[in-house]
Enzyme design. Structure first.
Site: not given
Lengths: 741, 231
Positions: A48, A95
């Site tokens: 990430h 998300h």
């Protein structure tokens, strides 16, 4: 520190690091890392934060352009010069995992995070978009995720006062456990008033402002870097909780701090919180940062340095104050009732040093944490997936033409992927700030820039079926279609942001899809001259039962030079002439028709010829700019029949009919439902007929006159004739009736 | 005429109201921070929409304790005109300047869309430029716009002609179908019994220029400005 586990290889592996990576950390430090340091490395080297498995591919995308003020990766978001002294910052981010586990908070904090990325640069958010993917709505779980996500996005954005103006929503079985929630924000800044994530002066004070720090979201970045499983439910504590009211205060305070010129640098505490914000500023500025964690404003008792550094509590910013401006800085924070604490200072070395209770708990060369610098970068193995040969094999000629094409049309038209998403956007405040000229439901949203004669046009898009069937072509189409969408409104496409949702990159087949999609996206962006200004990669979108289609979502930005060019998608006046621009080919592969009527996701996606695409877009835009066009709509999912129906009823309160006639050698179902690229539906005033046709003819653009706007029904050849009331009932009531059952 | 746009923490239609009065209607207009306690220089007080204090506790419930509200109440008693839009209407009912309360929408969802609004009373400073029983198209954007009051309060509102706007069909029928949020007798906006304080859920400032719609909202805002010219 007491009560901390002993750091060894086993613990590193539990943190998601490989043996090789752990050795690299020990070598960099010249010793075994402390527990805090291990935590810091594990989040900064997670997929990430480090983009370790994607960076080499991302670097192949076009990142240059005359309008680019800040390129991909240089700041929180790309920055485009839109003229008149203004710049636009825009970016999209995923998300997905938090939303799959806790849809309301997951989606809400996704919105909050991308908003901060934009306003931390000094840009006021003027538009939000959301690209959403869920499993089919016949499953209760999918309806639960869908309604929770929409409410989460709405409640957060509405409270913040940023209009949510556009997006795209698809329902497909493959997203059943792993929904996709990609949030995009567009912000506008004065060109001379852009803030950066940098430090300049050793000794300058480092502040944390905004919410207090708790244990929420610890290892959120790592959570996003693995596949979803039943255990994911137990990771609910990894999902942060949003507080949009504090975000609103943070937004206003941040813009005021930047306007009053009291800050040297600023960075949002997003994924990996204090760790990423401080180490990124330090690495980029080639200066050190020293943090005194005892000063952090905590909301929970007995937090240890590891937790404070890794917390992903929302609505926080790290600010480097200009020396001598501390008093004004604190005054502005107090005005907005924001907590602020001085937590450290800039130093003249290049390390991130962390102190707690008089002890140094971390001392790390910041560059060793930074993506593309010290953080690892890998070229993963890739292999063409075996499924492709099977699914691409489709002979359209042997497909049975439906006996009742009218019934087939209704089945395609009533697909949740086609019908209006009004149920979604009515839960969003899409008008606040009074700039929304073209509201949700059109091809792209148009937001004017007050004080100028310009507007922005923006849209997200990705037909993931196409990408699944041919990643290279599918990704190229995602770019082209989103560009077409903004062209419809009268805008020149100028740049894109991307959100790359894929499976586990350690699977060679997934990585092949990723590489191919990036290649196709790059070709399309180069051809359409829309550089990639930044974005986000989301891997590991898999659950035990499902693997999502590769879904590289494109967020397109277009500029409208003159407000008079703004063009709607729906027909405007009785008597206007309707044209099909572009060529219809026998292309049913990956179509909505093939899925709904023949229950197949197969074949090759429509072919995109980039030269044709560019030309059709240019010629269409020129016609709009010349004032020849009354309405313009892109043809996409569902093909010509669906596109025409939409142009009839997209203006709900002033729907207008059409009797469309088109002779063709193509079989009826191909003519009605082919999803051939590079096509538009345009309506014009009758008096512009000659000039418009000449314009197309002179530019060698194929076109067909379909009929005149008028009447209370929409008919297409002798295929069908439906009243507008009937079409509207289906278009606007399908999703509400599913969701309110 | 000089207008004060009151800014509470969490107000987010303050900017829109400011643009409407300042740029579209060309009136002297100021943002006034909620800690201000003197509104002597203003002829019109606007309580804008948004989420003051995040709508935490209850919409408008915390904002009513802001320092500026004491002064707003004082000035309203002296006849200064006050308009509360959306969250501003909620603040007006919370502070007792208007009767009733705004509760959760019937379908428990936030709703943002254009609605039809019938002007039930054009004998007010806020509506005198509208036609008799005119139907306006003006957007709403709220979760808690479901107006409720006691039977006694309702009969008083009706007796004094204090119901200014009701949700209606495009041709002016008042029925359940036209009611977006479940408000009692389709109430969308009411005025106090002295006629200087208006609360309404729809946003006239969002539809005050042609670029954004039919500019029906301008009729309401212009009525206010025009009422000062007549004085």
């Amino acid at each position: 520190m007491p009560n901390e586990p002993t750091v060894d290889l086993q613990l590193a592996i539990e943190h998601g690091l490989s043996e090789e990576e752990y050795e690299k950390i020990c070598k960099t430090l010249g010793r075994t890392p402390t527990y805090t340091e291990l935590g810091i490395y594990s989040v900064m080297w997670s997929e990430h934060c480090s983009y370790k498995n994607s960076l080499l591919q991302l670097k192949t995308l076009p990142r240059e352009g005359e309008k680019l003020l800040v390129g991909a990766g240089e700041e929180n978001a790309g920055l485009i010069d839109i003229g008149d002294g203004y710049a636009v910052a825009f970016k999209i981010e995923s998300h997905n995992h938090p939303s799959a586990v806790e849809p309301y908070q997951g989606a809400a904090t996704g919105v909050g995070g991308i908003m901060r990325d934009i306003f931390t640069m000094g840009a006021r958010p003027v538009a939000a978009l959301d690209s959403l993917r869920f499993g089919e709505l016949d499953k209760q779980k999918n309806r639960y995720l869908f309604s929770g996500v929409v409410k989460g996005i709405g409640d957060y954005g509405n409270c913040l006062g940023v209009p949510t103006v556009a997006g795209d929503v698809y329902f497909e079985e493959c997203y059943t456990d792993n929904c996709l929630v990609n949030a995009m924000t567009v912000g506008v800044a004065k060109k001379g008033r852009i803030a950066k994530a940098i430090a300049k002066t050793p000794g300058a004070a480092v502040y944390a402002i905004g919410s207090s720090t708790g244990r929420d979201g610890i290892h959120g970045a790592t959570f996003a870097s693995e596949e979803l499983s039943d255990e994911s439910e137990e990771k609910r504590s990894s999902v942060q909780v949003g507080d949009p009211f504090t975000e609103k205060l943070l937004l206003e305070a941040t813009l005021e701090l930047i306007k009053e010129d009291v800050i040297e640098g600023i960075q949002d505490m997003g994924a990996a919180g204090l760790t990423s914000s401080s180490s990124e500023i330090s690495a980029k500025s080639e200066l050190g940062i020293e943090l005194q964690l005892d000063n952090m404003h905590l909301r929970e008792k007995d937090m240890i340095p590891y937790e404070i550094m890794l917390s992903e509590s929302q609505e926080r910013m790290l600010v480097i104050c200009k020396p001598g401006k501390e008093e004004l800085f604190e005054e502005i924070c107090r005005k907005w009732d924001l907590d602020f604490t001085k937590i450290g200072k800039v130093t003249d070395d290049k390390n991130l040093k962390v102190f707690f209770k008089g002890e140094m708990v971390a001392d790390i060369p910041s560059a060793s944490l930074a993506a593309g610098e010290g953080a690892p970068v890998y070229e993963r193995e890739s292999k063409r997936p075996a499924y492709l040969d099977q699914v691409q094999n489709l002979n359209i000629d042997t497909l049975q033409v439906p006996e009742d094409i009218s019934a087939a049309f209704m089945k395609v038209f009533s697909s949740p992927n086609i019908v209006s998403k009004q149920w979604v956007y009515e839960q969003y405040d899409y008008m606040v700030r009074t700039n929304s000229v073209i509201q949700p439901g059109g091809d792209a949203a148009v937001v004017r820039i007050k004080g100028t004669n310009r507007a922005l046009s923006t849209k997200t898009d990705c037909n993931a079926r196409y990408v699944y069937l041919d990643p290279r072509m599918g990704a190229a189409i995602a770019v082209a279609e989103s560009a077409r969408n903004v062209v419809c409104t009268g805008a020149q496409p100028v740049a894109v942001t991307n959100c790359l949702n894929f499976g586990n990159p350690y699977k060679p087949e997934v990585f092949w899809q990723f590489k191919e999609a990036i290649a196709g996206m790059g070709e399309s962006c180069r051809s359409l001259e829309t550089p990639v200004t930044g974005g986000n990669v989301s891997f590991y979108n898999e659950s035990e039962s499902y693997q999502v289609y590769p879904t590289p979502v494109i967020g397109m930005l277009g500029i409208i030079d003159d407000l008079s060019h703004i063009t709607p998608a729906g027909f405007q006046e009785e008597g206007d002439l309707v044209y099909l621009i572009g060529k219809t080919l026998p292309e049913l592969g990956g179509s909505e028709y093939l899925k709904r009527i023949h229950n197949q996701v197969a074949g090759l996606p429509p072919h995109l010829d980039l030269e044709t695409e560019k030309k059709v877009q240019e010629v269409t835009l020129n016609a709009i700019r010349a004032g020849l066009v009354q309405s313009c709509h892109d043809l996409a999912d569902g093909g010509l029949a669906v596109g025409l129906a939409e142009s009839c009823i997209v203006n709900k309160n002033n729907s207008l009919g059409l009797k469309a006639q088109l002779t063709s050698d193509l079989p009826d179902h191909v003519l009605a439902f082919s999803e051939s690229q590079s096509r538009f539906i345009i309506s014009i005033l009758p008096e512009n007929k000659k000039e418009f046709e000449k314009h197309l003819f002179d530019n060698d653009i194929p076109f067909s006159h379909l009929g005149e706007v008028g009447g209370n029904s929409f008919s297409f050849n002798d295929f069908f004739d439906f009243s507008l009331e009937e079409l509207k009932e289906i278009y606007y009531s399908t999703i509400p009736s599913i969701m309110n059952q | 005429m000089r207008a004060a746009i009151i800014v509470f923490p969490g107000s987010n239609c303050d900017h829109d109201a400011y643009i409407a009065f300042k740029k579209i209607l060309d009136q002297p207009t100021d943002f006034v921070w909620h800690k201000e306690t003197n509104l002597d220089s203003y002829d019109l007080i606007v309580l804008p929409g948004g989420f003051s204090y995040g709508d935490y506790l209850r919409c408008g419930a915390i904002a009513r304790f802001s320092p500026v509200m004491k002064e707003v109440i004082e000035k309203s008693k002296l006849g200064v005109k006050v308009i509360g839009i959306c969250n501003g209407f909620q603040i007006l009912t919370e502070s007792g300047l208007l009767p009733g309360a705004l509760t959760m929408n019937k379908y428990r969802q936030f709703i943002c869309k254009d609605v039809n609004l019938k002007v039930e009373n054009r004998q007010t400073v806020f509506t005198h430029l509208c036609n008799e029983k005119e139907v306006l198209t003006i957007p709403i954007a709220h979760s808690e716009g479901n107006y409720y009051c006691s039977a006694e309060e309702l009969s008083q509102l009706e007796a004094n002609n204090q119901i200014v706007f009701r949700y209606s069909t495009p041709d002016g029928n008042i029925n359940t179908e036209a009611n977006p949020n479940g408000s009692i007798v389709n109430i969308a906006g009411i005025i106090n019994n002295t006629g200087n304080v208006l609360g309404m859920m729809p946003h006239p400032e969002r539809n005050a220029e042609h670029l954004l719609g039919n500019s029906d909202g301008k009729k309401i805002l212009s009525s206010i400005v025009d009422s000062f010219r007549r004085n």
